[in-house]
Design a protein around this motif. Sequence first.
Motif, PDB file in Angstrom:
ATOM      1  N   MET A   1      -2.991  16.823   0.376  1.00  0.00           N
ATOM      2  CA  MET A   1      -3.666  16.025   1.383  1.00  0.00           C
ATOM      3  C   MET A   1      -2.740  14.955   1.937  1.00  0.00           C
ATOM      4  N   ALA A   2      -3.034  14.477   3.114  1.00  0.00           N
ATOM      5  CA  ALA A   2      -2.222  13.439   3.752  1.00  0.00           C
ATOM      6  C   ALA A   2      -2.489  12.085   3.090  1.00  0.00           C
ATOM      7  N   PRO A   3      -1.511  11.184   3.159  1.00  0.00           N
ATOM      8  CA  PRO A   3      -1.743   9.835   2.651  1.00  0.00           C
ATOM      9  C   PRO A   3      -2.822   9.127   3.462  1.00  0.00           C
ATOM     10  N   PRO A   4      -3.306   7.971   2.980  1.00  0.00           N
ATOM     11  CA  PRO A   4      -4.344   7.231   3.727  1.00  0.00           C
ATOM     12  C   PRO A   4      -3.920   6.980   5.171  1.00  0.00           C
ATOM     13  N   ASN A   5      -4.913   6.819   6.059  1.00  0.00           N
ATOM     14  CA  ASN A   5      -4.612   6.674   7.481  1.00  0.00           C
ATOM     15  C   ASN A   5      -4.375   5.224   7.900  1.00  0.00           C
ATOM     16  N   PHE A   6      -3.909   4.397   6.998  1.00  0.00           N
ATOM     17  CA  PHE A   6      -3.481   3.048   7.336  1.00  0.00           C
ATOM     18  C   PHE A   6      -2.058   2.871   6.810  1.00  0.00           C
ATOM     19  N   ARG A   7      -1.352   1.921   7.403  1.00  0.00           N
ATOM     20  CA  ARG A   7       0.052   1.718   7.016  1.00  0.00           C
ATOM     21  C   ARG A   7       0.138   0.952   5.704  1.00  0.00           C
ATOM     22  N   TYR A   8       1.120   1.322   4.908  1.00  0.00           N
ATOM     23  CA  TYR A   8       1.338   0.623   3.643  1.00  0.00           C
ATOM     24  C   TYR A   8       2.806   0.715   3.239  1.00  0.00           C
ATOM     25  N   THR A   9       3.198  -0.197   2.358  1.00  0.00           N
ATOM     26  CA  THR A   9       4.531  -0.187   1.770  1.00  0.00           C
ATOM     27  C   THR A   9       4.371   0.158   0.303  1.00  0.00           C
ATOM     28  N   HIS A  10       5.186   1.078  -0.179  1.00  0.00           N
ATOM     29  CA  HIS A  10       5.099   1.554  -1.562  1.00  0.00           C
ATOM     30  C   HIS A  10       6.316   1.095  -2.353  1.00  0.00           C
ATOM     31  N   TYR A  11       6.075   0.512  -3.520  1.00  0.00           N
ATOM     32  CA  TYR A  11       7.145   0.143  -4.456  1.00  0.00           C
ATOM     33  C   TYR A  11       6.930   0.922  -5.748  1.00  0.00           C
ATOM     34  N   ASP A  12       7.894   1.752  -6.119  1.00  0.00           N
ATOM     35  CA  ASP A  12       7.854   2.464  -7.392  1.00  0.00           C
ATOM     36  C   ASP A  12       8.477   1.527  -8.428  1.00  0.00           C
ATOM     37  N   LEU A  13       7.654   0.978  -9.306  1.00  0.00           N
ATOM     38  CA  LEU A  13       8.124  -0.011 -10.278  1.00  0.00           C
ATOM     39  C   LEU A  13       8.682   0.634 -11.544  1.00  0.00           C
ATOM     40  N   LYS A  14       8.600   1.961 -11.622  1.00  0.00           N
ATOM     41  CA  LYS A  14       9.115   2.703 -12.793  1.00  0.00           C
ATOM     42  C   LYS A  14       8.331   2.284 -14.048  1.00  0.00           C
ATOM     43  N   PRO A  15       8.655   2.854 -15.198  1.00  0.00           N
ATOM     44  CA  PRO A  15       7.956   2.442 -16.430  1.00  0.00           C
ATOM     45  C   PRO A  15       8.214   0.967 -16.745  1.00  0.00           C
ATOM     46  N   GLN A  16       7.138   0.239 -17.049  1.00  0.00           N
ATOM     47  CA  GLN A  16       7.221  -1.193 -17.360  1.00  0.00           C
ATOM     48  C   GLN A  16       6.461  -1.490 -18.641  1.00  0.00           C
ATOM     49  N   ARG A  17       6.898  -2.541 -19.318  1.00  0.00           N
ATOM     50  CA  ARG A  17       6.238  -2.979 -20.541  1.00  0.00           C
ATOM     51  C   ARG A  17       5.048  -3.862 -20.215  1.00  0.00           C
ATOM     52  N   ALA A  18       4.065  -3.878 -21.117  1.00  0.00           N
ATOM     53  CA  ALA A  18       2.934  -4.798 -20.980  1.00  0.00           C
ATOM     54  C   ALA A  18       3.462  -6.223 -20.979  1.00  0.00           C
ATOM     55  N   GLY A  19       2.913  -7.071 -20.119  1.00  0.00           N
ATOM     56  CA  GLY A  19       3.323  -8.460 -20.041  1.00  0.00           C
ATOM     57  C   GLY A  19       4.362  -8.733 -18.973  1.00  0.00           C
ATOM     58  N   THR A  20       4.988  -7.680 -18.435  1.00  0.00           N
ATOM     59  CA  THR A  20       5.935  -7.883 -17.333  1.00  0.00           C
ATOM     60  C   THR A  20       5.169  -8.425 -16.136  1.00  0.00           C
ATOM     61  N   MET A  21       5.727  -9.441 -15.485  1.00  0.00           N
ATOM     62  CA  MET A  21       5.063 -10.031 -14.334  1.00  0.00           C
ATOM     63  C   MET A  21       5.675  -9.484 -13.041  1.00  0.00           C
ATOM     64  N   ILE A  22       4.816  -9.216 -12.083  1.00  0.00           N
ATOM     65  CA  ILE A  22       5.224  -8.749 -10.762  1.00  0.00           C
ATOM     66  C   ILE A  22       4.952  -9.900  -9.800  1.00  0.00           C
ATOM     67  N   GLU A  23       5.980 -10.343  -9.076  1.00  0.00           N
ATOM     68  CA  GLU A  23       5.801 -11.396  -8.077  1.00  0.00           C
ATOM     69  C   GLU A  23       5.960 -10.769  -6.696  1.00  0.00           C
ATOM     70  N   VAL A  24       4.903 -10.849  -5.888  1.00  0.00           N
ATOM     71  CA  VAL A  24       4.890 -10.245  -4.556  1.00  0.00           C
ATOM     72  C   VAL A  24       4.882 -11.361  -3.515  1.00  0.00           C
ATOM     73  N   THR A  25       5.855 -11.313  -2.602  1.00  0.00           N
ATOM     74  CA  THR A  25       5.939 -12.280  -1.515  1.00  0.00           C
ATOM     75  C   THR A  25       5.570 -11.574  -0.215  1.00  0.00           C
ATOM     76  N   LEU A  26       4.648 -12.173   0.543  1.00  0.00           N
ATOM     77  CA  LEU A  26       4.165 -11.590   1.807  1.00  0.00           C
ATOM     78  C   LEU A  26       4.293 -12.615   2.931  1.00  0.00           C
ATOM     79  N   ASN A  27       4.420 -12.122   4.176  1.00  0.00           N
ATOM     80  CA  ASN A  27       4.452 -13.040   5.320  1.00  0.00           C
ATOM     81  C   ASN A  27       3.139 -13.039   6.095  1.00  0.00           C
ATOM     82  N   ALA A  28       2.121 -12.333   5.582  1.00  0.00           N
ATOM     83  CA  ALA A  28       0.797 -12.288   6.217  1.00  0.00           C
ATOM     84  C   ALA A  28      -0.227 -11.853   5.165  1.00  0.00           C
TER      85      ALA A  28
END
Length: 104
Positions: A1-28
Amino acid sequence: MAPPNFRYTHYDLKPQRAGTMIEVTLNAVNNIRLMTAPNFQRFTEMLDFKYIGGVAKKSPIRLTIPEPAHWHLIVDMEGHHGLAESSVKLIAAPGSTVSQKRAS
């Protein structure tokens, strides 16, 4: 099936340990969705999926990996005016050390 019909950015974070923090910076204002690999597959197939996150009204946003797994982060514009520019930084879990392996 096709991906969702809205635009998105995908980040593959690979395998991560519990407790790892993800910091996301956005301009909107956009949605951020942290999900495991099986849920990302369901997302791309437009099936029901589970995620951590939601509408990010401030930046940066920090999420914590709850369990060891292969993780994906989606920044998407569903319900918003446009796709935000974004960046992601991984912060090691507290108390974790980087192990060094020696050749035997």
